[in-house]
Scaffold this active site. Structure first.
Site, PDB file in Angstrom:
ATOM      1  N   GLU A 102       3.216   4.394 -11.494  1.00  0.00           N
ATOM      2  CA  GLU A 102       1.983   4.893 -11.168  1.00  0.00           C
ATOM      3  C   GLU A 102       2.121   6.444 -10.346  1.00  0.00           C
ATOM      4  OE1 GLU A 102      -0.306   2.889  -7.948  1.00  0.00           O
ATOM      5  OE2 GLU A 102       1.544   2.449  -6.809  1.00  0.00           O
ATOM      6  N   TYR A 106      -4.790   0.016   4.565  1.00  0.00           N
ATOM      7  CA  TYR A 106      -5.992   0.992   4.855  1.00  0.00           C
ATOM      8  C   TYR A 106      -6.673   0.682   3.339  1.00  0.00           C
ATOM      9  CZ  TYR A 106      -3.710   4.691   1.464  1.00  0.00           C
ATOM     10  OH  TYR A 106      -3.132   4.991   0.497  1.00  0.00           O
ATOM     11  N   LYS A 128      -1.818  -1.976   0.069  1.00  0.00           N
ATOM     12  CA  LYS A 128      -2.100  -0.478   0.565  1.00  0.00           C
ATOM     13  C   LYS A 128      -2.125  -0.387   1.956  1.00  0.00           C
ATOM     14  CE  LYS A 128      -5.964   2.605  -0.986  1.00  0.00           C
ATOM     15  NZ  LYS A 128      -4.871   3.480  -1.373  1.00  0.00           N
ATOM     16  N   LEU A 142      -0.376   0.140  -7.065  1.00  0.00           N
ATOM     17  CA  LEU A 142      -1.538  -0.514  -6.202  1.00  0.00           C
ATOM     18  C   LEU A 142      -2.658  -0.940  -7.589  1.00  0.00           C
ATOM     19  CD1 LEU A 142      -3.078  -0.485  -3.491  1.00  0.00           C
ATOM     20  CD2 LEU A 142      -4.052   1.749  -4.349  1.00  0.00           C
TER      21      LEU A 142
HETATM   22  N1  PDD Z   1      -5.076   6.144  -2.921  1.00  0.00           N
HETATM   23  N2  PDD Z   1      -1.916   4.117  -6.263  1.00  0.00           N
HETATM   24  C1  PDD Z   1      -1.617   4.553  -5.363  1.00  0.00           C
HETATM   25  C2  PDD Z   1      -0.241   4.561  -4.833  1.00  0.00           C
HETATM   26  C3  PDD Z   1      -2.796   5.193  -4.652  1.00  0.00           C
HETATM   27  O1  PDD Z   1      -2.486   5.630  -3.240  1.00  0.00           O
HETATM   28  C4  PDD Z   1      -4.255   5.101  -5.033  1.00  0.00           C
HETATM   29  C5  PDD Z   1      -5.285   5.709  -4.322  1.00  0.00           C
HETATM   30  C6  PDD Z   1      -4.050   4.480  -6.507  1.00  0.00           C
HETATM   31  C7  PDD Z   1      -5.613   4.596  -6.895  1.00  0.00           C
HETATM   32  O2  PDD Z   1      -6.547   3.584  -6.235  1.00  0.00           O
HETATM   33  P1  PDD Z   1      -7.990   3.838  -6.500  1.00  0.00           P
HETATM   34  O3  PDD Z   1      -8.718   3.996  -7.746  1.00  0.00           O
HETATM   35  O4  PDD Z   1      -8.389   2.454  -5.836  1.00  0.00           O
HETATM   36  O5  PDD Z   1      -8.508   4.778  -5.380  1.00  0.00           O
HETATM   37  C8  PDD Z   1      -3.252   4.023  -7.007  1.00  0.00           C
HETATM   38  C9  PDD Z   1      -6.056   6.838  -2.286  1.00  0.00           C
HETATM   39  C10 PDD Z   1      -6.940   7.462  -2.832  1.00  0.00           C
HETATM   40  C11 PDD Z   1      -5.532   7.551  -0.908  1.00  0.00           C
HETATM   41  O6  PDD Z   1      -4.198   7.114  -0.699  1.00  0.00           O
HETATM   42  O7  PDD Z   1      -6.034   8.337  -0.364  1.00  0.00           O
END
Ligand code: PDD
Length: 280
Positions: free
Chosen positions: A177, A34, A145, A201
């Site tokens: 993270e 996703y 992801k 991620l």
């Molecule tokens: N998640 N690390 C993880 C495990 C995440 O699920 C996310 C973001 C990030 C930050 O990535 P980005 O800056 O590209 O949003 C880091 C999204 C927002 C979610 O799962 O809803």
């Protein structure tokens, strides 16, 4: 709930009518990936970066991207409301198979779904959030992801149960993270975040913050951070597409610095908002 229009396999339909088969491998195995893409003033933010990460996620699960970047852009556009800040969720699963089998069945059509929701990032310069540190119990492909988020869900819920906004994860006493965010820390005046690796991620917000910091001559470094060092940080932030940059002012009941959002957070937050406006 139910009236908003979503995209499912070529159609724009009300959410309440969007149905998939129970034989979808996303439902049975969590076999899919996703993206979450913010849209500011109705415009998708860093779309190419998100679509490149989608390509990487799909490659890593050996699933061909059903759409070109141009097709994705055209597919998502009708979901966006002009002038509004929203976030797009899109998901691609390996599709509906005739039987439940862990091994892929080739020649099945991926399921493609996208929906939009409101976005409400933190903007309170006077207050931050609490976080709970926890052992990172996830798998070894965290750079993908994947929709398979059970570990992230349990970790986030454990943090929420303790009145915290996020779980800050560590492996072998080193920061990885957040359950759904990247983590930054200010240590001896340097903005630090763990380097990209399969353990985290590669966040798009993370990239934007590093880009903005470097452009503004703010010293930063992508290096491993031990939990001992993290606990001595003068600032800790969590970052994501839906939450932007949130200051953490308490980690495991220990107040960070003076318990207020730090000066560098205020600076970066302002620069981030200016960058968003500049893309308008
Ligand atoms: N998640 N690390 C993880 C495990 C995440 O699920 C996310 C973001 C990030 C930050 O990535 P980005 O800056 O590209 O949003 C880091 C999204 C927002 C979610 O799962 O809803």
């Amino acid at each position: 709930m139910g009236n908003e229009i979503v995209y499912l396999n070529g159609e724009y339909i009300p959410l309440a009518d969007a149905k998939i088969s129970v034989m979808d491998r996303g439902f049975l195995f969590g076999d899919g990936v996703y993206e979450v893409i913010p849209a500011y003033f109705g415009q998708l933010f860093r779309l190419e970066d998100h679509l490149e990460r989608l390509d990487n996620s799909l490659n890593s699960i050996r699933l061909q991207n059903p759409h070109s970047h141009e097709q994705w852009r055209n597919l998502l556009a009708p979901l966006l409301k002009e002038g509004l800040d929203q976030s797009v969720y899109l998901q691609v699963t390996r599709g509906v198979a005739p039987k439940r089998d862990h091994a892929f069945l080739h020649h099945i059509t991926p399921t493609v779904f996208a929906m939009v929701s409101g976005i409400n990032p933190h903007s309170d310069p006077d207050n931050g959030v609490k976080a709970l540190s926890m052992e990172d119990s996830r798998w070894k492909l965290c750079h993908t992801k994947a929709i398979t988020l059970l570990a992230n869900v349990l970790l986030r819920q454990a943090a929420v149960d303790e009145g915290c906004a996020e779980a800050i994860l560590c492996k072998d006493d080193y920061l990885t993270e957040g359950a759904a965010s990247n983590v930054f820390a200010v240590i001896d005046g340097v903005l630090m975040t763990p380097p990209k690796s399969p353990a985290i991620l590669p966040g798009i917000t993370r990239d934007v913050i590093l880009e903005i910091a470097r452009k503004n001559n703010i010293p930063c470094s992508e290096k491993a951070i031990s939990m001992d060092v993290l606990r001595k940080a003068s600032e800790i932030w969590i970052t994501s597409s839906t939450r932007e940059i949130i200051p953490v002012v308490e980690l495991d009941d220990k107040i960070i610095a003076d318990g207020k959002p730090g000066q560098l957070w205020k600076t970066l937050y302002k620069l981030f908002q200016e960058y968003k406006m500049s893309l308008r």
